[in-house]
Design a protein around this motif. Structure first.
Motif, PDB file in Angstrom:
ATOM      1  N   HIS A 150       8.081  11.651  -1.758  1.00  0.00           N
ATOM      2  CA  HIS A 150       6.620  11.706  -1.605  1.00  0.00           C
ATOM      3  C   HIS A 150       6.017  12.882  -2.369  1.00  0.00           C
ATOM      4  CE1 HIS A 150       7.506   8.876   1.656  1.00  0.00           C
ATOM      5  NE2 HIS A 150       6.256   8.506   1.552  1.00  0.00           N
ATOM      6  N   LYS A 168      -2.002   6.003  -3.543  1.00  0.00           N
ATOM      7  CA  LYS A 168      -1.755   4.621  -3.159  1.00  0.00           C
ATOM      8  C   LYS A 168      -2.234   3.624  -4.221  1.00  0.00           C
ATOM      9  CE  LYS A 168      -1.917   5.486   1.826  1.00  0.00           C
ATOM     10  NZ  LYS A 168      -2.545   5.116   3.112  1.00  0.00           N
ATOM     11  N   LEU A 178       6.451  -0.851  -5.733  1.00  0.00           N
ATOM     12  CA  LEU A 178       5.464   0.086  -5.203  1.00  0.00           C
ATOM     13  C   LEU A 178       4.082  -0.536  -5.128  1.00  0.00           C
ATOM     14  CD1 LEU A 178       6.471   3.447  -6.953  1.00  0.00           C
ATOM     15  CD2 LEU A 178       7.011   2.667  -4.643  1.00  0.00           C
ATOM     16  N   TYR A 181       4.048  -2.534  -2.042  1.00  0.00           N
ATOM     17  CA  TYR A 181       4.174  -1.656  -0.871  1.00  0.00           C
ATOM     18  C   TYR A 181       2.849  -0.980  -0.536  1.00  0.00           C
ATOM     19  CZ  TYR A 181       5.813   2.307   1.946  1.00  0.00           C
ATOM     20  OH  TYR A 181       5.980   3.241   2.935  1.00  0.00           O
ATOM     21  N   TYR A 182       2.157  -0.474  -1.549  1.00  0.00           N
ATOM     22  CA  TYR A 182       0.946   0.307  -1.295  1.00  0.00           C
ATOM     23  C   TYR A 182      -0.331  -0.530  -1.258  1.00  0.00           C
ATOM     24  CZ  TYR A 182       3.096   4.926  -1.546  1.00  0.00           C
ATOM     25  OH  TYR A 182       3.825   6.052  -1.274  1.00  0.00           O
ATOM     26  N   ASN A 183      -0.366  -1.662  -1.927  1.00  0.00           N
ATOM     27  CA  ASN A 183      -1.610  -2.420  -2.012  1.00  0.00           C
ATOM     28  C   ASN A 183      -1.773  -3.442  -0.901  1.00  0.00           C
ATOM     29  OD1 ASN A 183      -3.270  -1.954  -4.764  1.00  0.00           O
ATOM     30  ND2 ASN A 183      -1.094  -1.585  -5.130  1.00  0.00           N
ATOM     31  N   LYS A 185      -1.906  -3.724   2.980  1.00  0.00           N
ATOM     32  CA  LYS A 185      -1.969  -2.911   4.197  1.00  0.00           C
ATOM     33  C   LYS A 185      -0.994  -3.420   5.246  1.00  0.00           C
ATOM     34  CE  LYS A 185      -6.783  -1.476   3.550  1.00  0.00           C
ATOM     35  NZ  LYS A 185      -6.905  -2.117   2.224  1.00  0.00           N
ATOM     36  N   LEU A 188       2.517  -2.197   4.224  1.00  0.00           N
ATOM     37  CA  LEU A 188       2.617  -0.753   4.432  1.00  0.00           C
ATOM     38  C   LEU A 188       2.735  -0.425   5.911  1.00  0.00           C
ATOM     39  CD1 LEU A 188       2.523   2.038   3.056  1.00  0.00           C
ATOM     40  CD2 LEU A 188       0.031   1.990   3.323  1.00  0.00           C
ATOM     41  N   GLN A 285      10.297   5.055  -5.627  1.00  0.00           N
ATOM     42  CA  GLN A 285       9.141   5.932  -5.802  1.00  0.00           C
ATOM     43  C   GLN A 285       9.529   7.223  -6.509  1.00  0.00           C
ATOM     44  OE1 GLN A 285       5.629   6.526  -2.837  1.00  0.00           O
ATOM     45  NE2 GLN A 285       7.221   7.927  -2.180  1.00  0.00           N
TER      46      GLN A 285
END
Length: 307
Positions: A150, A168, A178, A181-183, A185, A188, A285
């Motif tokens: 992170h 994000k 990624l 994973y981040y886009n 909700k 996530l 990541q």
């Protein structure tokens, strides 16, 4: 008009002590009318806001309080600790909703949220490492991977993507994993929630599973009478041995008061695949952030050579 009078009026005009209408009436600086330009600028800016008191950040402070309370109860009170820790994790989803609802998304709030997540998870993993010393290196490795992944991702986003870009906001061409994973909700929330739930399950098993965490209070076969082995029937009352409630022996006393291990096993088993996927995402990541920063280094070197 005499020359002296003209010079006096010119001096007053230069010093700003004459009225803006030019009617020849001098005014003092304290009574001077503010300029229209300054008034319009203040109206556009509006009242000054206090970012630290935004609703999402207040929720973040509440998460920190609950996390510290769970750490206080962690050594001896597994049920209370699990409830406080779980509520703190659930509020992680609420602060994001509040930020969107009140239009109060801030860089400070994003960093506060990430730091709180990393610190609370690390503290729980530290306890698991102490509960199972044989597997401590695994929990230590998970802490290192979580923090390194992170930190590198955040640093790469700010240095390469710009100071206003959210960590994000991922380009699908850079990393499909990624991006998903981040886009999303839902993805996530499930990954983060079940990842924490897996470690909570392990924490409860440290108090409830004789298989994973055999208690030192169990009687040892062929133990000599009146020996110092805790749990021996001839041993004095445990309270006389472990006067301090925070001693290692007191932790074993808490484990002796077993809680049912059925649901902790279910929680751990269901969440294990998602936890493994979350660690895979951390590796992706970290690798992606490393490549992004390396690309920036190469571009900077090319620019220096051209200049």
């Amino acid at each position: 008009m005499s020359a002296r009078t003209r010079r006096q009026k010119a001096a007053l005009a230069v010093n700003g002590e004459e009225s803006e209408e030019g009617n020849g009436v001098a005014t003092t600086p304290s009574k001077r009318t503010p300029s229209k330009k300054r008034t319009r600028s203040a109206a556009r800016e509006g009242p000054r806001e206090n970012v630290f008191l935004f609703w999402p950040n207040l929720i973040g402070y509440t998460r920190i309080i609950l996390a510290f309370a769970s750490l206080y109860y962690m050594p001896l009170h597994p049920r209370t600790c699990s409830i406080l820790y779980s509520v703190s994790c659930l509020l992680d989803a609420l602060d994001g909703y509040a930020a969107r609802y009140f239009d109060q998304s801030t860089t400070f709030g994003a960093v506060l949220d990430m730091v709180t997540d990393r610190c609370t998870t690390s503290c729980l993993l530290v306890f698991l490492g102490s509960a199972w010393p044989r597997w401590a290196i695994i929990f230590q490795g998970l802490i290192c991977l979580d923090l390194a992944s992170h930190y590198m991702h955040m640093y790469a986003t700010l240095s390469m993507g710009g100071s206003n870009q959210s960590h994000k906001k991922i380009d699908s061409s850079r990393s499909w994993v990624l991006y998903q994973y981040y886009n999303s909700k839902v993805v996530l929330f499930i990954c983060c929630g079940l990842n924490e739930l897996f470690f909570i399950g392990l924490y409860l098993l440290s108090f409830s599973s004789p298989t994973l965490s055999p208690s030192l209070l169990q009687p040892v076969p062929d133990a000599q009478p009146f020996s110092a082995q805790p749990g021996n029937p001839a041993h004095p009352q445990p309270g006389s041995l472990f006067a301090s409630p925070w001693s290692a022996g007191a932790l074993e006393l808490a484990r002796a008061n077993k809680i049912d291990s059925f649901w902790p096993w279910v929680i751990t088993g269901v969440a294990a695949p998602v936890m493994a996927f979350k660690q895979f995402v951390n590796i992706v990541q970290m690798v992606n952030a490393s490549k992004w920063m390396a690309e920036g280094d190469l571009e900077a070197r090319r620019n220096r050579k051209r200049n």
